[in-house]
Design an enzyme around this catalytic site. Structure first.
Site, PDB file in Angstrom:
ATOM      1  N   THR A  62       0.817  -1.213   0.000  1.00  0.00           N
ATOM      2  CA  THR A  62       0.000   0.000   0.000  1.00  0.00           C
ATOM      3  C   THR A  62       0.845   1.255   0.000  1.00  0.00           C
ATOM      4  O   THR A  62       1.960   1.276   0.558  1.00  0.00           O
ATOM      5  CB  THR A  62      -0.914   0.025   1.234  1.00  0.00           C
TER       6      THR A  62
ATOM      7  N   GLU B 171       0.297   3.667   1.786  1.00  0.00           N
ATOM      8  CA  GLU B 171       0.392   4.141   3.162  1.00  0.00           C
ATOM      9  C   GLU B 171       1.753   3.819   3.780  1.00  0.00           C
ATOM     10  O   GLU B 171       2.122   4.400   4.799  1.00  0.00           O
ATOM     11  CB  GLU B 171      -0.720   3.545   4.014  1.00  0.00           C
TER      12      GLU B 171
ATOM     13  N   TYR C 247      -1.591   0.563  10.338  1.00  0.00           N
ATOM     14  CA  TYR C 247      -1.862  -0.124   9.074  1.00  0.00           C
ATOM     15  C   TYR C 247      -0.638  -0.076   8.162  1.00  0.00           C
ATOM     16  O   TYR C 247      -0.196  -1.097   7.624  1.00  0.00           O
ATOM     17  CB  TYR C 247      -3.068   0.517   8.381  1.00  0.00           C
TER      18      TYR C 247
ATOM     19  N   LYS D 199       1.702  -3.304   7.046  1.00  0.00           N
ATOM     20  CA  LYS D 199       1.890  -3.618   5.637  1.00  0.00           C
ATOM     21  C   LYS D 199       3.374  -3.584   5.240  1.00  0.00           C
ATOM     22  O   LYS D 199       3.805  -4.322   4.355  1.00  0.00           O
ATOM     23  CB  LYS D 199       1.095  -2.639   4.776  1.00  0.00           C
TER      24      LYS D 199
END
Length: 326
Positions: free
Chosen positions: A132, A134, A155, A159
């Protein structure tokens, strides 16, 4: 007939990927979490189409927190390709549930990779990991495969652990493993607690007189938004390459949340400023101000580029809500 296993098959990306692979003649197996209520509405049309898919679509109960289930399903399926799309994927919720997010998004990937090794599929199957944008967090845009990772949420951090596990299994065990560093991608199948879908639902409901206001957080966050249907095509293309690698998948355009709201409400003839209110409770403890991807590598190596524009994406999401078809 090639076989694929999709974790997270009932999610937005999983449903589009399932359609894509079935359309290419694959036998598709999906990992489904057991719950007291069915949560497979995104793929129900495929399940019901027994004439075309009845002997090529199979669902298996399992969970990314259960190593034995992952081993059992891999042994049963013997997949040629594994697409790991399962995750607790809501950034704000990851602050409320950091341990669970880490267990599923980080350790879950370690369990799945190790299951592939233990079952003896390391040299036989190809693996895709849904990384991701992010993970980039506070790094300056535009972000590409060489941009430093500086996650700003549980998160993103979870990841990133998973991302590096994929890199290590690729190097250490020769696994054909690729990570798609996907920037924001939306559709009418997006979860209702994500801001784009929340805005689309609100615009339709307000137009129909079912509500009057919608409450949002930071309207100035800037994101690179594409369509999930385009992005799953990039996932598939990664596993067709001679070797695994990491690819940024993005449109290269950024838009603020307020712009999404403006276009969504404008689609139904409303002024968003009359209906959108903000509340700091919807802000994250640490914000990521701007994400914008440079997908040059995906364009040159995979031959991939997005087909759906930002305006088309917004219109499709709002139109689906107005028609009650989302």
């Amino acid at each position: 007939m090639r076989k694929a296993l999709i974790t997270g098959i009932t999610g937005q990306d999983g449903s589009y990927l399932c359609e894509l692979l079935l359309g290419k003649g694959y036998e598709v197996h999906g990992l489904v979490r057991r719950s007291s209520s069915f949560n497979r509405q995104r793929i129900e049309h495929l399940i019901q189409d027994e004439e075309n898919y009845g002997n090529r679509l199979f669902l298996h109960y399992g969970d990314m927190t259960d190593s034995s289930a992952l081993n059992r399903i891999l042994e049963h399926c013997g997949p040629d390709e594994v697409y790991n799309l399962a995750a607790q994927s809501h950034v704000k919720i990851s602050f409320d549930m950091p341990e669970y997010t880490g267990d599923v998004d980080a350790l879950g990937v370690a369990r799945l990779l190790d299951a592939i090794r233990e079952v003896g599929l390391t040299r036989e199957c190809r693996f895709y990991q849904a990384s991701t944008s992010e993970m980039f967090g506070s790094s300056e845009p535009p972000q590409n495969e060489q941009t430093p990772f500086r996650p700003r949420s549980p998160y993103g951090a979870a990841k990133l652990y998973a991302h590096w596990m994929v890199v290590n299994f690729r190097a250490g065990y020769g696994l054909h493993a690729s990570s798609g560093i996907l920037f924001n991608h939306e559709s009418p199948r997006r979860g209702e607690n994500f801001v784009t879908r929340k805005i689309a639902i609100a615009a339709a409901r307000i137009r129909k007189g079912l509500q009057d206001k919608v409450v949002l957080g930071n309207l100035d966050s800037s994101r690179d938004w594409g369509h999930a249907r385009d992005f799953v095509e990039a996932m598939y293309l990664m596993l067709q390459q001679p070797s695994g690698d990491d690819f940024v998948v993005a449109t290269g355009e950024t838009h603020r949340i307020r712009e999404f709201a403006e276009k969504a409400f404008g689609r139904v003839g409303l002024d968003w400023r009359d209906h959108v209110v903000t509340d700091d409770r919807y802000r994250r403890p640490t914000e990521v101000d701007s994400l914008c991807g440079d997908a040059g590598k995906a364009r040159s190596v995979l031959g991939w580029k997005p087909a759906v524009t930002f305006d088309e994406l917004v219109n499709e999401m709002v139109d689906a809500e107005m028609a009650g078809q989302a």
